[in-house]
Scaffold this motif. Sequence first.
Motif, short mmCIF file in Angstrom:
data_model
loop_
_atom_site.label_atom_id
_atom_site.label_comp_id
_atom_site.label_asym_id
_atom_site.label_seq_id
_atom_site.Cartn_x
_atom_site.Cartn_y
_atom_site.Cartn_z
N PRO A 238 -13.89 -10.81 4.81
CA PRO A 238 -14.73 -9.71 4.86
C PRO A 238 -16.28 -8.87 3.90
O PRO A 238 -16.41 -9.72 3.13
N SER A 239 -16.59 -8.13 3.83
CA SER A 239 -18.28 -7.40 3.44
C SER A 239 -17.56 -7.39 2.43
O SER A 239 -16.92 -6.96 2.04
N GLU A 240 -18.84 -7.27 1.38
CA GLU A 240 -18.24 -6.30 0.05
C GLU A 240 -18.10 -5.18 0.11
O GLU A 240 -17.45 -5.05 -1.17
N ASN A 241 -18.33 -4.52 0.68
CA ASN A 241 -18.57 -2.93 0.91
C ASN A 241 -17.73 -2.54 1.48
O ASN A 241 -17.40 -1.68 1.88
N ASP A 242 -16.40 -3.29 1.71
CA ASP A 242 -15.75 -3.22 3.58
C ASP A 242 -14.36 -2.23 2.36
O ASP A 242 -13.64 -2.33 0.69
N GLU A 243 -13.96 -1.00 2.47
CA GLU A 243 -13.78 0.00 1.94
C GLU A 243 -12.17 -0.07 1.96
O GLU A 243 -11.71 -0.34 1.41
N MET A 244 -11.57 -0.33 2.80
CA MET A 244 -10.51 -0.94 3.49
C MET A 244 -10.05 -2.22 2.51
O MET A 244 -9.22 -1.80 1.84
N MET A 245 -10.55 -3.13 2.20
CA MET A 245 -10.44 -3.98 1.38
C MET A 245 -10.11 -3.72 0.47
O MET A 245 -9.31 -4.27 -0.86
N THR A 246 -11.15 -2.51 -0.92
CA THR A 246 -11.02 -2.17 -1.60
C THR A 246 -10.07 -1.26 -2.05
O THR A 246 -9.41 -1.68 -3.05
N ARG A 247 -9.33 -0.14 -1.00
CA ARG A 247 -8.04 0.41 -1.53
C ARG A 247 -7.18 -0.47 -1.36
O ARG A 247 -6.19 -0.31 -2.10
N ILE A 248 -6.97 -1.77 -0.42
CA ILE A 248 -5.83 -2.70 -0.38
C ILE A 248 -5.81 -3.73 -1.55
O ILE A 248 -4.74 -3.86 -2.76
N GLN A 249 -7.17 -3.59 -2.36
CA GLN A 249 -7.54 -4.36 -4.42
C GLN A 249 -6.43 -3.10 -4.87
O GLN A 249 -6.06 -3.49 -5.58
N ASN A 250 -6.81 -2.03 -4.44
CA ASN A 250 -6.18 -1.07 -5.25
C ASN A 250 -4.26 -1.41 -5.13
O ASN A 250 -4.25 -0.88 -6.59
N VAL A 251 -4.11 -1.09 -3.91
CA VAL A 251 -2.90 -1.38 -4.01
C VAL A 251 -1.41 -2.68 -4.51
O VAL A 251 -1.18 -2.50 -5.46
N LYS A 252 -3.07 -4.03 -4.71
CA LYS A 252 -2.61 -5.23 -4.86
C LYS A 252 -2.33 -4.99 -6.40
O LYS A 252 -1.58 -5.26 -7.67
N GLU A 253 -3.25 -3.95 -7.24
CA GLU A 253 -2.73 -3.61 -8.80
C GLU A 253 -1.79 -3.35 -9.32
O GLU A 253 -1.18 -3.59 -9.98
N ARG A 254 -1.15 -2.46 -7.65
CA ARG A 254 -0.01 -1.67 -8.21
C ARG A 254 0.83 -3.03 -8.54
O ARG A 254 1.82 -2.53 -8.42
N GLU A 255 1.25 -3.94 -6.87
CA GLU A 255 1.82 -5.03 -6.90
C GLU A 255 2.28 -5.49 -8.11
O GLU A 255 3.17 -5.94 -8.85
#
Length: 414
Positions: A238-255
Amino acid sequence: IQKTYGNQIEFRTYMPHLSKIKSAFSLLTLLLLATANFALSKTITYEKVPILRAQVELTEEQLLDVGILIFDANIPEEERELIFPEIRKAEARYIPYHLKTTLEDTGFWGGVWVLPETSEAMDLIVTGRIDTSNGLKVSVRIGAWDITGKEWMNKVIETTVPRSAYSKQRDYTQDPYQSFYNKIANDLLKIKSSLSSAELKRISEIGDLRFAAELVPAVYRDYLEQDKQDIFSAKRLPSENDEMMTRIQNVKEREFVVVDTLNEYYAKLYQDISLPYENWRKISREEMLTYEDLKRSARKRKLLGAAAILGAIAYEGDSQASSYAKQAALYGGMQAVQSGFGMSSEAEIHKESLKEAGTSFDTQAKPLIIEIEGQTLRLTGTAKEKFLEWRKLLKQIYTEETGFNISENLDPQG
């Protein structure tokens, strides 16, 4: 023996069955030599394995997150004679948690967690199957695979524990099985150290993609490809500014928050069972040594008895004295065999003592009830199911935070 030939009288001295007597003594000698081998004390080799620690703080790119799955207690039906299910089940949780603390202590890893089920949020997954654990010896088959599917390790790691490991004067920060844990940590480090910075970075990247593909398969599944050996590689990133991936990283932090909460439970269980578990291992170690000594002594006595009986049967002297000797040998042999079986019975008593210690341990190692996000969870046999429920909850969180309905975008074949 007197014989008369005409006017001559010939006297001869004759020993009947001399060859049989020689054979009997030869057999007896061989049996006694074999007995001597049994009588030799068994040499136990102890080892002290130091752990390798990082001398400088590593950068984030050099670290990998590790998930250690609850171990397989491995209680074969045909081997329950010296395996107590209550203890093994507790060990299957205790050993992974102490391995977690050992890996954290090295400074070579990122986050390290104990898990009831595998998670794509981890860069490296470690598994274990307990083969032996009796206070004297620990033997566990350890497996390790990174998130790309590459196998790091799949072998049995074992150690034998010295008496000093349970001494009151010992360093209580070191578990009696510490050399076993240090071996695992050092072996994992050796493999990690063989990887370049680029390879470590690629593992983390594929880990991010696998987590994203598990959460939103319709979008990120095509970013990955899997070969015939089930090894994952990235077709694109994914590109560095992929907003969806950024949100997924936030969910990963919840994990990570979830597994942190689970590890609070495992930490409490670890602390609660530490003392009774160590006491059990200390008693078990002495009982196992006694048990093995008794078995060797019983074999020795039985063998001596069998040798005496065989010698008596083979000796077929005709005199009254030889008859008495034969009867004495038979009686002595039977007494020795009986004594051997008696010592085996004593060994059985020691095994019962181990069983009692296991029952006592079980009463002190009961599962705990904890509160997570307002939910009451019993994290024992159902911990895996509860963890999977949390994974579903994380998907709901993602949907609520982004407005992206995962279920509407799933591949029908997924």
